[in-house]
Design an enzyme around this catalytic site. Structure first.
Site, PDB file in Angstrom:
ATOM      1  N   GLY A   1       0.820  -1.212   0.000  1.00 21.53           N
ATOM      2  CA  GLY A   1       0.000   0.000   0.000  1.00 21.53           C
ATOM      3  C   GLY A   1       0.850   1.256   0.000  1.00 21.53           C
ATOM      4  O   GLY A   1       0.497   2.268  -0.621  1.00 21.53           O
TER       5      GLY A   1
ATOM      6  N   SER B   1      -3.626   9.521   8.115  1.00 22.04           N
ATOM      7  CA  SER B   1      -2.918   8.522   7.312  1.00 22.04           C
ATOM      8  C   SER B   1      -1.626   9.115   6.780  1.00 22.04           C
ATOM      9  O   SER B   1      -1.642  10.058   5.991  1.00 22.04           O
ATOM     10  CB  SER B   1      -3.798   8.065   6.137  1.00 22.04           C
ATOM     11  OG  SER B   1      -3.006   7.408   5.164  1.00 22.04           O
TER      12      SER B   1
ATOM     13  N   GLN C   1       0.284   7.756   4.705  1.00 20.44           N
ATOM     14  CA  GLN C   1       0.400   7.481   3.270  1.00 20.44           C
ATOM     15  C   GLN C   1      -0.321   8.540   2.444  1.00 20.44           C
ATOM     16  O   GLN C   1       0.201   9.015   1.432  1.00 20.44           O
ATOM     17  CB  GLN C   1      -0.142   6.079   2.959  1.00 20.44           C
ATOM     18  CG  GLN C   1       0.718   4.969   3.565  1.00 20.44           C
ATOM     19  CD  GLN C   1       0.164   3.587   3.279  1.00 20.44           C
ATOM     20  OE1 GLN C   1      -0.840   3.426   2.591  1.00 20.44           O
ATOM     21  NE2 GLN C   1       0.818   2.578   3.819  1.00 20.44           N
TER      22      GLN C   1
ATOM     23  N   ASP D   1      -0.044  -0.053  13.247  1.00 19.05           N
ATOM     24  CA  ASP D   1       0.455  -1.400  12.941  1.00 19.05           C
ATOM     25  C   ASP D   1       0.676  -2.240  14.195  1.00 19.05           C
ATOM     26  O   ASP D   1       0.705  -3.466  14.125  1.00 19.05           O
ATOM     27  CB  ASP D   1       1.765  -1.319  12.143  1.00 19.05           C
ATOM     28  CG  ASP D   1       1.523  -0.924  10.691  1.00 19.05           C
ATOM     29  OD1 ASP D   1       0.427  -1.213  10.176  1.00 19.05           O
ATOM     30  OD2 ASP D   1       2.421  -0.330  10.072  1.00 19.05           O
TER      31      ASP D   1
ATOM     32  N   LYS E   1      -6.303  -2.996   6.312  1.00 19.21           N
ATOM     33  CA  LYS E   1      -4.886  -3.364   6.159  1.00 19.21           C
ATOM     34  C   LYS E   1      -4.776  -4.599   5.256  1.00 19.21           C
ATOM     35  O   LYS E   1      -5.704  -4.943   4.535  1.00 19.21           O
ATOM     36  CB  LYS E   1      -4.270  -3.596   7.539  1.00 19.21           C
ATOM     37  CG  LYS E   1      -4.153  -2.303   8.365  1.00 19.21           C
ATOM     38  CD  LYS E   1      -3.070  -1.409   7.789  1.00 19.21           C
ATOM     39  CE  LYS E   1      -2.854  -0.140   8.569  1.00 19.21           C
ATOM     40  NZ  LYS E   1      -1.747   0.654   8.016  1.00 19.21           N
TER      41      LYS E   1
ATOM     42  N   ARG F   1      -7.746  -6.747  10.144  1.00 19.86           N
ATOM     43  CA  ARG F   1      -6.971  -7.176  11.315  1.00 19.86           C
ATOM     44  C   ARG F   1      -7.818  -7.322  12.579  1.00 19.86           C
ATOM     45  O   ARG F   1      -7.452  -8.094  13.459  1.00 19.86           O
ATOM     46  CB  ARG F   1      -5.787  -6.224  11.547  1.00 19.86           C
ATOM     47  CG  ARG F   1      -4.680  -6.457  10.536  1.00 19.86           C
ATOM     48  CD  ARG F   1      -3.410  -5.675  10.803  1.00 19.86           C
ATOM     49  NE  ARG F   1      -2.425  -6.004   9.762  1.00 19.86           N
ATOM     50  CZ  ARG F   1      -1.444  -5.208   9.375  1.00 19.86           C
ATOM     51  NH1 ARG F   1      -1.286  -4.019   9.931  1.00 19.86           N
ATOM     52  NH2 ARG F   1      -0.602  -5.598   8.434  1.00 19.86           N
TER      53      ARG F   1
END
Length: 421
Positions: free
Chosen positions: A88, A160, A162, A307, A334, A338
């Site tokens: 990702g 985020s 990202q 994470d 994810k 998860r």
């Protein structure tokens, strides 16, 4: 693979280089005006995808992952689609980069990545002037028609790193300033590295302001990955006979959320910064922590440890009272869902855990009996349940354990080094 209970856990180790920083070091060195030298890069399936895409765009690399010279060249339009694998980070960061080049590119990934949402990067990059076509306007494969971009002020719907990084990387070549405002602070590697490279970046709380700029090549050593170290640090706290030291690990304050939560729970844990090299680097020490107390993870820490959040459930099994994680719906987007994978597999091991839409609750103290688990190809879940096996009564059989290669190829090798059975 069956992971059996360990009698003792002890050792000094260094973990593989940081995955987030490796991606960014590769991308920024390819965007620099002159050559760079990168030391201690993480070689794993995800980072190989970023490297290979940059190579297909014209960047020249020399050497190996321990010492790599990077010779940037103006990007040329690739003939074939660019494969992002399961990464990702590769997809979202490269979307930001490619949006700012006037050429046509296509990104695609494996079946897991093709289920992860991309609308969150498409939206701001289209506002800046790029054009996108994606499956259902949200999923890979995704075609990008880059353009000369204009800076924007953008509020991200979720915290985020990202998304923030994609917009900032696009902003490097845009006209005018780019502003990203997040609902909560996320990891800050991109803005920290850009600032250290002389790019005009201002950070005020959750607001990042970037002026377009070029920058020269650089030399960087990538620190150990705190997200990889986390498995060993948690093991050190929950095993009844343990002492573990992790050296040369990245201690960026936007990545140490798990360490903060462990301190709140009463873990026998300490860490110190020993050097700075574009990023703070240091040592973490942990030993058996028999008096762990349950905790409600503070909301502001959730994006700083996204994470590592599933590991909080493992800590919660061995802590007195309730351990609760909420506001973590991002975990469902994810490599696997998860929250679901965590809850289903814990129940298989005889652990009572309650599932919420945005998290979970566990009441301790409990024990992990043992059994078989399916991490559904998710590297972090495979590692979590391997750690669970070491503190279980009968051992844990982890299906498809090879998926750890996505981020931590030598995980089991390091585990064997610290486990005394």
């Amino acid at each position: 693979m069956k992971v059996l209970p360990a009698k003792k856990v002890e050792g000094v180790l260094s973990v593989p280089p940081d995955k987030s920083i490796t991606h960014r070091a590769l991308i920024l060195s390819a965007l620099a005006e002159s050559e760079s030298t990168l030391y201690n890069l993480l070689r794993c399936l995800d980072t190989e995808r970023t490297h290979d895409i940059l190579e297909k765009l014209g960047t020249r690399f020399e050497g190996d992952w321990e010492k790599m010279k990077v010779f940037p060249k103006p990007f040329a339009e690739p003939i074939e689609p660019l494969f992002c694998g399961n990464s990702g980070t590769t997809t979202r960061l490269m979307s930001g980069v490619l949006a700012s080049y006037e050429m046509f590119t296509v990104l695609y990934g494996d079946s897991s990545l093709s289920r992860r949402p991309m609308r969150r990067v498409i939206e701001p990059l289209e506002m800046m002037g790029a054009r996108f076509m994606a499956r259902q306007n949200n999923y890979l494969p995704m075609a990008i028609k880059g353009n000369h971009l204009s800076g924007i002020s953008y509020k991200t719907p979720v915290a985020s790193a990202q998304v923030k990084s994609a917009v900032l990387l696009a902003g490097l070549r845009a006209s005018g300033r780019t502003i990203v405002i997040e609902p909560a602070k996320s990891r800050d590697h991109t803005e920290r590295m850009l600032k250290n490279l002389g790019v005009p970046v201002e950070v005020e709380g959750t607001r990042v302001v970037l002026e377009p700029a070029t920058f020269r090549g650089f030399t960087m050593k990538v620190p150990g990955d705190i997200s990889s170290a986390a498995f060993f640090v948690v093991l050190g706290a929950i095993h009844p006979n343990a002492r573990i030291t992790v050296t040369d690990v990245g201690l960026n304050p936007t990545r140490t959320g798990l360490l903060e939560v462990m301190k709140l729970m009463g873990a026998n844990l300490e860490w110190e910064i020993t050097e700075e090299n574009l990023e703070p680097i240091g040592t973490v020490r942990v030993e058996t922590s028999p008096n762990l107390k349950g905790v409600v993870v503070p909301e502001h820490l959730v994006p700083l440890m996204i994470d590592e959040l599933p590991l909080v459930a493992l800590l919660g099994v061995f802590a007195e009272g309730e351990t609760v994680v909420r506001n973590a719906e991002e975990l469902r987007k994810k490599e696997s869902d998860r929250i679901r994978v965590l809850v289903e597999n814990f129940k298989r091991l005889g652990v009572e855990i309650e599932e919420f839409k945005d998290g979970f609750k566990i009441v301790g103290k409990q024990s992990i009996k043992g059994g078989s688990v399916d991490p559904e190809g998710d590297h972090r879940m495979a590692m979590l349940f391997s750690i669970a096996g070491l503190v279980s009564e009968e051992g844990v059989d982890v299906k498809d354990h090879e998926c750890v290669a996505v981020s931590f190829p030598n995980f089991y090798e390091l585990l064997e080094r610290v486990v005394i059975s």
